[in-house]
Design a protein around this motif. Structure first.
Motif, PDB file in Angstrom:
ATOM      1  N   GLY A   1       7.891  10.896  15.531  1.00 42.75           N
ATOM      2  CA  GLY A   1       8.985  11.725  16.017  1.00 42.75           C
ATOM      3  C   GLY A   1      10.285  10.954  16.132  1.00 42.75           C
ATOM      4  N   ASN A   2      11.409  11.691  16.143  1.00 44.25           N
ATOM      5  CA  ASN A   2      12.743  11.105  16.290  1.00 44.25           C
ATOM      6  C   ASN A   2      13.052  10.071  15.214  1.00 44.25           C
ATOM      7  OD1 ASN A   2      13.511  12.359  18.991  1.00 44.25           O
ATOM      8  ND2 ASN A   2      11.603  11.318  19.495  1.00 44.25           N
ATOM      9  N   GLY A   3      12.515  10.280  14.009  1.00 40.93           N
ATOM     10  CA  GLY A   3      12.790   9.378  12.899  1.00 40.93           C
ATOM     11  C   GLY A   3      11.985   8.100  12.907  1.00 40.93           C
ATOM     12  N   LEU A   4      11.060   7.940  13.863  1.00 34.09           N
ATOM     13  CA  LEU A   4      10.258   6.719  13.978  1.00 34.09           C
ATOM     14  C   LEU A   4       8.960   6.871  13.184  1.00 34.09           C
ATOM     15  CD1 LEU A   4       9.979   3.931  15.387  1.00 34.09           C
ATOM     16  CD2 LEU A   4       8.832   5.122  17.248  1.00 34.09           C
ATOM     17  N   MET A   5       8.670   5.895  12.332  1.00 31.00           N
ATOM     18  CA  MET A   5       7.475   5.952  11.494  1.00 31.00           C
ATOM     19  C   MET A   5       6.874   4.550  11.346  1.00 31.00           C
ATOM     20  SD  MET A   5       6.564   5.198   8.030  1.00 31.00           S
ATOM     21  CE  MET A   5       7.897   5.558   6.873  1.00 31.00           C
ATOM     22  N   THR A   6       5.539   4.473  11.288  1.00 28.34           N
ATOM     23  CA  THR A   6       4.860   3.202  11.011  1.00 28.34           C
ATOM     24  C   THR A   6       4.103   3.324   9.690  1.00 28.34           C
ATOM     25  OG1 THR A   6       3.025   3.928  12.458  1.00 28.34           O
ATOM     26  CG2 THR A   6       4.652   2.427  13.396  1.00 28.34           C
ATOM     27  N   ARG A   7       4.072   2.216   8.952  1.00 26.11           N
ATOM     28  CA  ARG A   7       3.427   2.190   7.626  1.00 26.11           C
ATOM     29  C   ARG A   7       2.387   1.073   7.598  1.00 26.11           C
ATOM     30  NH1 ARG A   7       7.621   1.856   2.976  1.00 26.11           N
ATOM     31  NH2 ARG A   7       7.724   4.116   3.404  1.00 26.11           N
ATOM     32  N   TYR A   8       1.227   1.374   7.015  1.00 22.39           N
ATOM     33  CA  TYR A   8       0.102   0.447   6.945  1.00 22.39           C
ATOM     34  C   TYR A   8      -0.307   0.360   5.471  1.00 22.39           C
ATOM     35  CZ  TYR A   8       0.163   2.212  11.734  1.00 22.39           C
ATOM     36  OH  TYR A   8       0.555   2.618  12.987  1.00 22.39           O
TER      37      TYR A   8
ATOM     38  N   SER B   1      -0.329  -7.831  -3.747  1.00 21.71           N
ATOM     39  CA  SER B   1      -0.928  -8.614  -2.655  1.00 21.71           C
ATOM     40  C   SER B   1      -1.625  -9.838  -3.225  1.00 21.71           C
ATOM     41  CB  SER B   1      -1.937  -7.740  -1.896  1.00 21.71           C
ATOM     42  OG  SER B   1      -2.696  -8.504  -0.999  1.00 21.71           O
ATOM     43  N   THR B   2      -1.590 -10.949  -2.470  1.00 16.71           N
ATOM     44  CA  THR B   2      -2.243 -12.186  -2.902  1.00 16.71           C
ATOM     45  C   THR B   2      -3.612 -12.374  -2.259  1.00 16.71           C
ATOM     46  OG1 THR B   2      -1.206 -13.454  -1.120  1.00 16.71           O
ATOM     47  CG2 THR B   2      -0.012 -13.301  -3.217  1.00 16.71           C
ATOM     48  N   GLY B   3      -3.992 -11.486  -1.314  1.00 16.92           N
ATOM     49  CA  GLY B   3      -5.276 -11.614  -0.635  1.00 16.92           C
ATOM     50  C   GLY B   3      -5.395 -10.587   0.474  1.00 16.92           C
ATOM     51  N   PRO B   4      -6.584 -10.465   1.079  1.00 16.68           N
ATOM     52  CA  PRO B   4      -6.809  -9.441   2.098  1.00 16.68           C
ATOM     53  C   PRO B   4      -5.869  -9.612   3.295  1.00 16.68           C
ATOM     54  CG  PRO B   4      -8.890 -10.408   1.388  1.00 16.68           C
ATOM     55  CD  PRO B   4      -7.798 -11.260   0.826  1.00 16.68           C
ATOM     56  N   HIS B   5      -5.106  -8.580   3.580  1.00 12.03           N
ATOM     57  CA  HIS B   5      -4.234  -8.593   4.750  1.00 12.03           C
ATOM     58  C   HIS B   5      -3.703  -7.185   4.992  1.00 12.03           C
ATOM     59  CE1 HIS B   5      -1.105  -8.654   1.626  1.00 12.03           C
ATOM     60  NE2 HIS B   5      -0.214  -8.329   2.555  1.00 12.03           N
ATOM     61  N   LEU B   6      -3.108  -6.987   6.141  1.00 19.38           N
ATOM     62  CA  LEU B   6      -2.440  -5.724   6.463  1.00 19.38           C
ATOM     63  C   LEU B   6      -0.933  -5.962   6.460  1.00 19.38           C
ATOM     64  CD1 LEU B   6      -2.087  -2.816   7.632  1.00 19.38           C
ATOM     65  CD2 LEU B   6      -2.294  -3.849   9.903  1.00 19.38           C
ATOM     66  N   HIS B   7      -0.224  -5.158   5.698  1.00 16.19           N
ATOM     67  CA  HIS B   7       1.243  -5.136   5.757  1.00 16.19           C
ATOM     68  C   HIS B   7       1.627  -3.985   6.692  1.00 16.19           C
ATOM     69  CE1 HIS B   7       5.461  -5.294   4.414  1.00 16.19           C
ATOM     70  NE2 HIS B   7       5.406  -3.964   4.442  1.00 16.19           N
ATOM     71  N   PHE B   8       2.316  -4.307   7.779  1.00 13.79           N
ATOM     72  CA  PHE B   8       2.652  -3.323   8.816  1.00 13.79           C
ATOM     73  C   PHE B   8       4.167  -3.207   8.938  1.00 13.79           C
ATOM     74  CE2 PHE B   8       3.630  -2.682  13.427  1.00 13.79           C
ATOM     75  CZ  PHE B   8       3.221  -1.356  13.509  1.00 13.79           C
ATOM     76  N   GLU B   9       4.678  -1.973   8.842  1.00 11.46           N
ATOM     77  CA  GLU B   9       6.108  -1.731   8.956  1.00 11.46           C
ATOM     78  C   GLU B   9       6.396  -0.737  10.079  1.00 11.46           C
ATOM     79  OE1 GLU B   9       8.045  -0.417   5.420  1.00 11.46           O
ATOM     80  OE2 GLU B   9       7.303  -2.092   4.185  1.00 11.46           O
ATOM     81  N   VAL B  10       7.575  -0.905  10.700  1.00 13.03           N
ATOM     82  CA  VAL B  10       8.150   0.090  11.607  1.00 13.03           C
ATOM     83  C   VAL B  10       9.469   0.522  11.007  1.00 13.03           C
ATOM     84  CG1 VAL B  10       9.060   0.558  13.908  1.00 13.03           C
ATOM     85  CG2 VAL B  10       7.025  -0.878  13.649  1.00 13.03           C
ATOM     86  N   ARG B  11       9.660   1.832  10.830  1.00  9.60           N
ATOM     87  CA  ARG B  11      10.888   2.344  10.233  1.00  9.60           C
ATOM     88  C   ARG B  11      11.521   3.381  11.144  1.00  9.60           C
ATOM     89  NH1 ARG B  11      12.071   1.945   4.644  1.00  9.60           N
ATOM     90  NH2 ARG B  11      10.835   0.286   3.670  1.00  9.60           N
ATOM     91  N   ILE B  12      12.846   3.323  11.258  1.00  8.52           N
ATOM     92  CA  ILE B  12      13.621   4.318  12.002  1.00  8.52           C
ATOM     93  C   ILE B  12      14.567   4.970  11.020  1.00  8.52           C
ATOM     94  CG2 ILE B  12      15.255   4.726  13.875  1.00  8.52           C
ATOM     95  CD1 ILE B  12      14.117   2.319  15.317  1.00  8.52           C
ATOM     96  N   ASN B  13      14.383   6.290  10.815  1.00 10.68           N
ATOM     97  CA  ASN B  13      15.161   7.029   9.814  1.00 10.68           C
ATOM     98  C   ASN B  13      15.081   6.346   8.457  1.00 10.68           C
ATOM     99  OD1 ASN B  13      15.986   8.980  11.731  1.00 10.68           O
ATOM    100  ND2 ASN B  13      17.667   7.650  12.398  1.00 10.68           N
ATOM    101  N   ASP B  14      13.865   5.913   8.114  1.00 11.14           N
ATOM    102  CA  ASP B  14      13.526   5.268   6.839  1.00 11.14           C
ATOM    103  C   ASP B  14      14.210   3.920   6.665  1.00 11.14           C
ATOM    104  OD1 ASP B  14      11.852   5.361   4.630  1.00 11.14           O
ATOM    105  OD2 ASP B  14      13.448   6.010   3.295  1.00 11.14           O
ATOM    106  N   ARG B  15      14.681   3.328   7.751  1.00 12.72           N
ATOM    107  CA  ARG B  15      15.263   1.987   7.691  1.00 12.72           C
ATOM    108  C   ARG B  15      14.303   1.015   8.362  1.00 12.72           C
ATOM    109  NH1 ARG B  15      18.081  -1.051  11.283  1.00 12.72           N
ATOM    110  NH2 ARG B  15      18.141   0.704  12.734  1.00 12.72           N
ATOM    111  N   PRO B  16      13.844  -0.038   7.663  1.00 17.98           N
ATOM    112  CA  PRO B  16      12.879  -0.957   8.271  1.00 17.98           C
ATOM    113  C   PRO B  16      13.504  -1.767   9.401  1.00 17.98           C
ATOM    114  CG  PRO B  16      13.621  -1.810   6.149  1.00 17.98           C
ATOM    115  CD  PRO B  16      14.189  -0.428   6.278  1.00 17.98           C
TER     116      PRO B  16
END
Length: 383
Positions: free
Chosen positions: A305-312, A341-356
């Motif tokens: 909500g409010n433009g806040l999004m998380t990406r996994y 990717s170079t190996g097993p890992h999680l890439h985690f992002e937080v975006r506000i109005n699609d801006r990281p």
């Protein structure tokens, strides 16, 4: 100046004008009379005045509505005078008892719906203390109507509790707002969003036989509503580690690209972990994307909500569906090495109005302040 002189001066502003147009070797003359010019100018002026009038009326209505709402939230709990309460007791003890019963129902439902079990210690401040006026009321009632002394004492205790409960709600709201601002979000926007998607029949709340509400109860209701909105907004801020992992293998910002070695921008945090380890939602929200994105591989996105999004990203397997409601800590996939990717890992992002934005302040600050907000105390300063 005479009216005829004024009219003559106005006419002088609109002399007869003549224009000529040349087309295909022919010249045509167009004459515009003073009367037509004055009619056009008058119509334009009337349209401008009408527009200004509508804009003024709209601004006045908005200002009046904002003032009415601000008055309820900002004024200290207005206290009915002892004389007015004495008149109610003179009207009959049965009516007073009914008033107290309806108030008690309101208190119990408010606490059950928004707070749950009330803590033993409640903070002071934020609202005025009407205990002195309440004690004055008890003395007057006891002198004139000794049989009503017990009811008066009950009412005084009830009102004191209402004021303490209001302080508690205000303190929790303030702590939550501090946590929300700390991660760069606007508490007012979160509160406005909490009112979206609401409706139902109007059932007015009264706390007296004359169908009025004591201003102390109105203030409590507003404080509880604000607290619930802030707690809901706080729950949607990333505050939970998305995986039980060993360590952060790459931070947010500029870095050397792991494939080309050149300078590059990294839009999130990389958490190294074993293949197939669970990945958790960092906050409550709605799954808005499940699939493959270029560079990210298998990916899940959660909207808060409010433009806040998380990406996994880089998942070996996704475990969520688009439109699914998830709580903080809900499993949404497994760690993998898909995509770039170079190996097993999680890439985690937080975006506000699609801006990281950097996820680290969310994960470091929000969870601690969440605990402070739940306790209803002001958060400690962090340097």
């Amino acid at each position: 100046m005479k009216l005829s002189e004024v009219a003559a001066r106005i006419r002088s502003w609109f002399p007869e004008r003549e224009f000529f147009m040349r087309s295909h070797g022919q010249v045509r003359f167009i004459r515009i009379s003073p009367r037509l010019q004055m009619s056009l100018a008058g119509g334009f002026a009337a349209a401008v005045l009408l527009w200004l009038g509508l804009m003024t009326a709209t601004l006045v209505a908005q200002f009046s509505s904002a003032q009415d709402h601000a008055a309820l939230l900002q004024r200290e709990a207005a206290v009915a005078s002892s004389e007015s309460r004495l008149n109610k007791y003179r009207g009959g003890l049965d009516g007073v008892a009914d008033d107290l019963a309806r108030r008690q129902d309101f208190i119990e439902k408010a606490i059950e719906g928004t707070i749950g079990e009330l803590p033993k210690d409640l903070p002071q401040g934020t609202v005025s203390d009407s205990s002195a006026e309440a004690e004055k009321t008890v003395r007057k009632i006891s002198m004139e109507l000794p049989e009503a002394r017990r009811l008066a004492r009950i009412e005084a205790r009830q009102l004191a509790f209402i004021e303490r409960l209001t302080r508690y709600a205000d303190a929790r709201s303030a702590a939550a707002e501090t946590a929300i601002r700390r991660v760069g979000l606007n508490p007012a926007m979160l509160r406005a969003a909490s009112r979206e998607g609401q409706g139902g029949p109007l059932i007015r709340l009264f706390t007296g036989r004359d169908e009025t509400i004591d201003p102390r109860f109105a203030r409590l209701g507003a404080s509880l509503e604000r607290m619930a909105a802030m707690q809901k907004g706080l729950a949607r801020i990333p505050n939970t580690l998305p995986a039980s992992l060993e360590y952060i293998s790459s931070g947010f910002g500029y870095r050397s690209d792991p494939f080309s070695g050149g300078p590059a921008f990294h839009a999130g945090l990389d958490f190294r972990g074993p293949m197939g380890a669970p990945i958790y939602a960092a906050a409550a929200g709605t799954v808005s994307f499940v699939g493959v994105k270029q560079g990210y591989g298998n990916c899940v996105e959660v909207s808060h909500g409010n433009g806040l999004m998380t990406r996994y990203a880089h998942m070996s397997r996704t475990g969520a569906r688009v439109g699914e409601k998830v709580d903080a800590g809900a499993e949404i996939g497994k760690i993998g090495s898909t995509g770039r990717s170079t190996g097993p890992h999680l890439h985690f992002e937080v975006r506000i109005n699609d801006r990281p934005v950097n996820p680290r302040p969310f994960l470091e600050a929000a969870s601690n302040v969440q605990q402070e907000a739940r306790a209803g105390s002001a958060p400690a300063h962090r340097g």
